[in-house]
Motif scaffolding. Sequence first.
Motif, PDB file in Angstrom:
ATOM      1  N   CYS A  99      -7.094  28.270  46.274  1.00 58.06           N
ATOM      2  CA  CYS A  99      -6.595  29.074  45.154  1.00 58.06           C
ATOM      3  C   CYS A  99      -5.246  29.676  45.516  1.00 58.06           C
ATOM      4  O   CYS A  99      -5.052  30.175  46.621  1.00 58.06           O
ATOM      5  CB  CYS A  99      -7.607  30.182  44.826  1.00 58.06           C
TER       6      CYS A  99
ATOM      7  N   ALA B  23      -3.816  32.299  44.221  1.00 55.92           N
ATOM      8  CA  ALA B  23      -3.710  33.754  44.052  1.00 55.92           C
ATOM      9  C   ALA B  23      -3.580  34.409  45.429  1.00 55.92           C
ATOM     10  O   ALA B  23      -4.303  34.041  46.356  1.00 55.92           O
ATOM     11  CB  ALA B  23      -4.922  34.305  43.324  1.00 55.92           C
TER      12      ALA B  23
ATOM     13  N   CYS C 227      -6.609  35.381  47.938  1.00 55.59           N
ATOM     14  CA  CYS C 227      -7.906  34.790  47.555  1.00 55.59           C
ATOM     15  C   CYS C 227      -8.254  33.652  48.513  1.00 55.59           C
ATOM     16  O   CYS C 227      -7.466  32.726  48.700  1.00 55.59           O
ATOM     17  CB  CYS C 227      -7.837  34.274  46.125  1.00 55.59           C
TER      18      CYS C 227
ATOM     19  N   ASN D  36     -10.753  31.556  48.171  1.00 55.40           N
ATOM     20  CA  ASN D  36     -11.575  30.527  47.521  1.00 55.40           C
ATOM     21  C   ASN D  36     -10.898  29.165  47.436  1.00 55.40           C
ATOM     22  O   ASN D  36      -9.676  29.068  47.331  1.00 55.40           O
ATOM     23  CB  ASN D  36     -11.940  30.968  46.099  1.00 55.40           C
TER      24      ASN D  36
ATOM     25  N   CYS E 174      -8.766  29.747  41.093  1.00 54.31           N
ATOM     26  CA  CYS E 174     -10.200  29.467  41.162  1.00 54.31           C
ATOM     27  C   CYS E 174     -10.963  30.059  39.987  1.00 54.31           C
ATOM     28  O   CYS E 174     -12.072  29.644  39.689  1.00 54.31           O
ATOM     29  CB  CYS E 174     -10.769  30.004  42.483  1.00 54.31           C
TER      30      CYS E 174
ATOM     31  N   CYS F 241      -8.137  35.301  39.008  1.00 55.88           N
ATOM     32  CA  CYS F 241      -7.040  34.881  39.883  1.00 55.88           C
ATOM     33  C   CYS F 241      -5.885  34.330  39.049  1.00 55.88           C
ATOM     34  O   CYS F 241      -4.712  34.521  39.395  1.00 55.88           O
ATOM     35  CB  CYS F 241      -7.521  33.836  40.884  1.00 55.88           C
TER      36      CYS F 241
HETATM   37 ZN   LIG Z   1      -8.963  32.723  43.512  1.00 56.35          ZN
END
Ligand SMILES: [Zn+2]
Length: 196
Positions: free
Chosen positions: A10, A12, A15, A17, A29, A33
């Motif tokens: 991801c 962001a 983040c 993820n 994700c 985000c």
């Molecule tokens: Zn994310």
Amino acid sequence: MLTTTKPRRCKAPGCPNKFTQYQSFVVWCSPTCGAVIAQAKLAKAKRVAATVERKADQEKRQAFKRIPELIAAAQIQFNTFIRLRDKDKGCFVCGRPFKDLPGQVQHAGHVRSRGAAGHLRFNEDNCLGECEGCNGPRGAKPHQIKAGAIARIGQERYEALENDNTPHKWKREELVAIKQKYAALVRELRSRTWTS
Ligand SMILES: [Zn+2]
Ligand SMILES: [Zn+2]
């Protein structure tokens, strides 16, 4: 559509993820985000716009300042030329030689002041070597300045100064040319002093 189904990180900030990217523009994700990324993009766009605006402001201020700045730069070279030209002549008002002592330091004194007669600020007859004492706020009286100037440049040239009352609007190219002219004369006078 993307063919890959490999999990991606991801985009962001912060983040951890990973997510499966089904569409190329989706780099987040989750909607949360996605919003974070959109906010960051917006903030960056605002910073860029602010920088552009600040630069435009600076340029405007510079354009506004430019003529007075050019006058000041030309005046530095002109006054330096006057001081070199008159360094051995003594003060045009009191006649005393110049010394590196308080009150006796050489100035470039304007016969008709730059404030009252700005059009004569670069006139060589209007600017003569003057001691700090005479050039100061409690220095020479107008009649002393007049007598000194007449003794130095003569009645005729003094009257030409007195009678020259045509206002002058200094132009950019003119000021640049004045600065260059006197910078060259200063270099010449200095090299002459060193070799003699
Ligand atoms: Zn994310
Ligand atoms: Zn003096």
